[in-house]
Design an enzyme around this catalytic site. Structure first.
Site, mmCIF file in Angstrom:
data_model
loop_
_atom_site.group_PDB
_atom_site.id
_atom_site.type_symbol
_atom_site.label_atom_id
_atom_site.label_comp_id
_atom_site.label_asym_id
_atom_site.label_seq_id
_atom_site.Cartn_x
_atom_site.Cartn_y
_atom_site.Cartn_z
ATOM 1 N N ASP A 258 -45.622 -80.223 55.531
ATOM 2 C CA ASP A 258 -44.218 -80.309 55.170
ATOM 3 C C ASP A 258 -43.726 -81.739 55.381
ATOM 4 O OD1 ASP A 258 -41.962 -79.212 54.122
ATOM 5 O OD2 ASP A 258 -41.228 -78.385 56.000
ATOM 6 N N TYR B 232 -40.404 -84.696 54.716
ATOM 7 C CA TYR B 232 -39.041 -84.862 55.240
ATOM 8 C C TYR B 232 -38.357 -85.893 54.351
ATOM 9 C CZ TYR B 232 -35.780 -85.301 59.330
ATOM 10 O OH TYR B 232 -34.714 -85.284 60.208
ATOM 11 N N HIS C 271 -30.515 -84.856 54.064
ATOM 12 C CA HIS C 271 -30.810 -83.932 55.164
ATOM 13 C C HIS C 271 -31.166 -84.709 56.440
ATOM 14 C CE1 HIS C 271 -32.565 -80.543 57.369
ATOM 15 N NE2 HIS C 271 -33.675 -81.239 57.493
ATOM 16 N N GLU D 65 -34.311 -73.165 55.039
ATOM 17 C CA GLU D 65 -34.356 -74.540 54.539
ATOM 18 C C GLU D 65 -34.762 -74.513 53.073
ATOM 19 O OE1 GLU D 65 -34.958 -77.619 58.195
ATOM 20 O OE2 GLU D 65 -36.783 -77.035 57.171
ATOM 21 N N GLN E 142 -36.407 -74.745 68.134
ATOM 22 C CA GLN E 142 -36.766 -76.099 67.709
ATOM 23 C C GLN E 142 -36.208 -77.161 68.658
ATOM 24 O OE1 GLN E 142 -35.604 -76.839 63.638
ATOM 25 N NE2 GLN E 142 -36.482 -78.882 63.563
ATOM 26 N N TYR F 202 -39.370 -79.269 70.482
ATOM 27 C CA TYR F 202 -39.941 -80.192 69.495
ATOM 28 C C TYR F 202 -40.363 -81.541 70.039
ATOM 29 C CZ TYR F 202 -36.197 -83.556 68.540
ATOM 30 O OH TYR F 202 -35.299 -84.576 68.611
ATOM 31 N N LYS G 217 -40.875 -72.900 63.441
ATOM 32 C CA LYS G 217 -41.101 -72.889 62.001
ATOM 33 C C LYS G 217 -42.246 -71.976 61.577
ATOM 34 C CE LYS G 217 -38.693 -76.858 60.947
ATOM 35 N NZ LYS G 217 -37.830 -77.088 59.774
ATOM 36 N N THR H 299 -36.317 -80.370 53.494
ATOM 37 C CA THR H 299 -35.040 -79.839 53.031
ATOM 38 C C THR H 299 -34.345 -80.826 52.097
ATOM 39 O OG1 THR H 299 -34.874 -78.729 55.142
ATOM 40 C CG2 THR H 299 -32.879 -78.808 53.814
#
Lengths: 425, 425
Positions: free
Chosen positions: B127, B129, B134, B199, B240, B244, B253, B358
């Site tokens: 994933d 970013y 966002h 998301e 999260q 994280y 996630k 996102t």
């Protein structure tokens, strides 16, 4: 049935399986091998040999036959630890009782004649960070006064790694390229990593999984661990330093992770169980879902050696970089790791690989990576032959080793996890 | 051969494939479906139907036959975009020319009669970013004066997600449990997430991969992208926030990620290509390995709706939470994402899934998650029926939609990506 497979008096009739071997009949780790131009198939290590499980299928439970004809062990591991125990008992019998020798011996192949592979199709690879001394040493480089983040003693910290780039021992390490930005530079550059490192870890292979949305109680967690291996989580520290915020390590790690090829089963480790080290005074108790009792740690010894190009040319012995024990280094046990991983309903699957994170001793003798040994490159160290190192140079070969010793038990080994650095392409 | 598969005058003889449909003959997305008790197999969406590719294998290239008998599309995608173009041309012919109708029609199945599945065995899910708005909105909540970290405009930030918990549209979202620690609490607790979020993302399916140690030049990057889907990267914000650091999101996630089931091919998107939005003045140029020219963005429209339990009971229409465009939201293009991912020699494989991260518009109309819409829960918003929301409640259903429109082209859609929240188990 009494399990006598650990009996120190048991001796195999196979050559090289005697005392001092990594693979006495008390070990019996599983792996995937191939001969030149041959198919990949499952085998078990015994002394200097591999026993072809497909070749002796007639001597095993008929139900297992299909699993041992596969090029990976996922189907076998999905049967769980009950089947593993049954196999272990049967192999122990076949390899110690002379009556089976004529049937079994033709299915032995010299380990030097085969190539070993990653034993499973890895669906997901997760790497944890349970080596508290490593976390302290690395954290101290970034936050001298506050090396451990506030979540560390509550959360077994982990993250997802790359499954596609997991390879078996022996795979060359192509020096990765990437973005790196020294603190004094205005902008990053792209090029070969200048701070290439290894990381000494243990890996766990998942056996039976759990369904999506279901959790794994900590008392059942160990039944989901099929076995263990060594794991070298090669790391490019310059790429890591620049890319890792805010979502964690990515290209700094996913260019290669090397595993030792043998799955040392949870059953083989039974004589080496020991209590989890007590938490230091003042540390919080684990939250209830992570509380265990009993001997959920294992007495596993670890060693890392380095052989440089110059040492090789001179016929010199490799340099020992570290020696230590795994249990003392792990703030969270294997059972806690597994339970935490599934504590949100995340589904683990047979053949998943879970790394412990780098395992360093509290003393300087067993530091698990060069970032710690050279203090981030600030203290290059002497190799004793006129060379020094801060990070890995092209031609350097790192070998990880692990073994277990305990009173009244026969020593067992993990085999080696080897990788040599070659230049960027 | 001239490619006339995008010709707006082309009309299929299949019902429901006319203007306004997500699946006119100009789209032809691939998926994996099954009928009750039937096997999983590949199909293509056309109007209200699925065309069974295994069923029409006689009408297709003989070489492809084995791929269309598989329960996943990995083997097919590994053939690359040349084969995809050939298939598209042939399907376009079969579905528009009345001469084939008698042969093809028996292999059409109503979409309402089948279940759709994840179209590939996902080896790795990454994933990114790249949604800069966002990243700004989320960063501002944590670092008001400095929302974007210094690496953002140089590095397409990404991390590895969980492959095992990817599910196709329609899968329920079991509210995950986990450790959460409100700022004022002394210690964390374990329990059901109180800040469950969706998301809005796009996903890319990798076609041809690259070998470990090899890179993908940015000019070739698009040839590795087989197609696109919608992706809902469900997120538990309380978990999260606590877990994280320092290694990124993990249990927050990996309990579920939902994809829309259709692979909208790169070929289908061709009429919707557009230039990458110009970088704001003062932003650095991408490093040379990430520099592209040409139209490497796509005019994809996005929409998110919410249907609560109360709305459902009242027979009310769902509430639109956001509407926006993907291209304006993406600081890095698909080609740059793929090239960066392989820039250290990391091997991508057919069937890998890559999320954009996102996608939020610069304005408030197209924010891609509740964390942004409710400003981290500080501004609950009104649903217009007496209800308010900060985060998702049990019974809430989120639907993501995407479609493409451009002058002179027939509108195509992605289908829906749906998930309903159910209570923790």
């Amino acid at each position: 049935m009494t399990d006598n497979t650990h009996d120190p008096k048991l001796v195999s009739w196979v050559a090289g399986a005697g005392p001092g071997s990594d693979f006495p009949v008390q070990n019996l780790p599983l792996g995937i091998f191939s001969e030149a131009k041959g198919k990949r198939r499952p085998g078990v290590a015994i002394g200097d040999y591999i026993l072809d499980l497909n070749g002796i299928a007639d001597l095993l439970d008929e139900e297992w036959r299909e699993d041992f004809a596969q090029p990976v062990l996922n189907a076998w591991l999905s049967r769980g630890n009950g089947a593993q125990r049954d196999l272990r008992a049967r192999l122990s019998e076949l390899l110690t009782d002379e009556r089976y020798r004529d049937d079994v011996e033709p299915q032995l192949i010299g380990q030097s004649e085969v190539r070993m592979h990653v034993p499973c199709l890895v669906g997901d690879y997760t790497d944890f960070y349970v080596g508290i001394n490593h976390a302290m040493n690395v954290g101290r480089q970034f936050r001298p006064d506050n090396p451990l983040l506030p979540n560390y003693k509550y959360v077994p910290i982990g993250y997802h790694g790359r499954a596609s780039s997991i390879r078996a021992s022996g795979e060359d390490v192509v020096r990765p390229c990437g973005q790196r930005k020294p603190p004094e530079a205005e902008a990053p550059e792209y090029g070969p990593s200048r701070r290439l490192d290894y990381e000494l870890e243990l890996g766990m292979w998942i056996g039976q999984g759990n369904a999506l949305g279901e959790r794994i109680p900590v008392r059942d967690a160990e039944s989901h661990i099929a076995g263990w291996c060594l794991l070298n989580d090669w790391s490019a520290r310059d790429i890591q330093g620049w890319e890792y915020q805010p979502l964690g390590p990515f290209l700094a790690k996913n260019f290669l992770s090397t595993v030792s090829p043998w799955i040392v089963t949870s059953e083989a480790l039974a004589p080496f169980r020991m209590p989890v080290p007590a938490r230091p005074e003042g540390d919080p108790e684990p939250l209830p879902y992570l509380q265990t009792d009993g001997d959920t740690a294992f007495a596993i010894q670890l060693e890392v050696t380095l052989m440089t190009e110059r040492m090789r040319a001179a016929g010199a012995a490799p340099k020992v970089l570290s020696r230590g024990t795994a249990a003392a280094a792990m703030y969270w046990s294997a059972a806690q790791i597994v339970t935490h991983h599934a504590s949100n309903g995340c589904n683990l699957q047979p053949g998943d690989l879970i790394g412990t994170g780098t395992l360093s001793t509290a003393s300087d003798e067993g530091l698990g990576c060069l970032l710690e040994i050279s203090e981030g490159g600030k203290r290059p160290f002497d190799l004793g032959n006129g060379e020094t190192r801060s990070f890995l140079e092209d031609g350097d070969e790192i070998v990880l080793r692990a073994w277990c010793e305990a009173e009244g038990a026969v020593r067992i080994g993990f085999g080696e996890c080897v990788g040599r650095v070659i230049p960027s392409r």
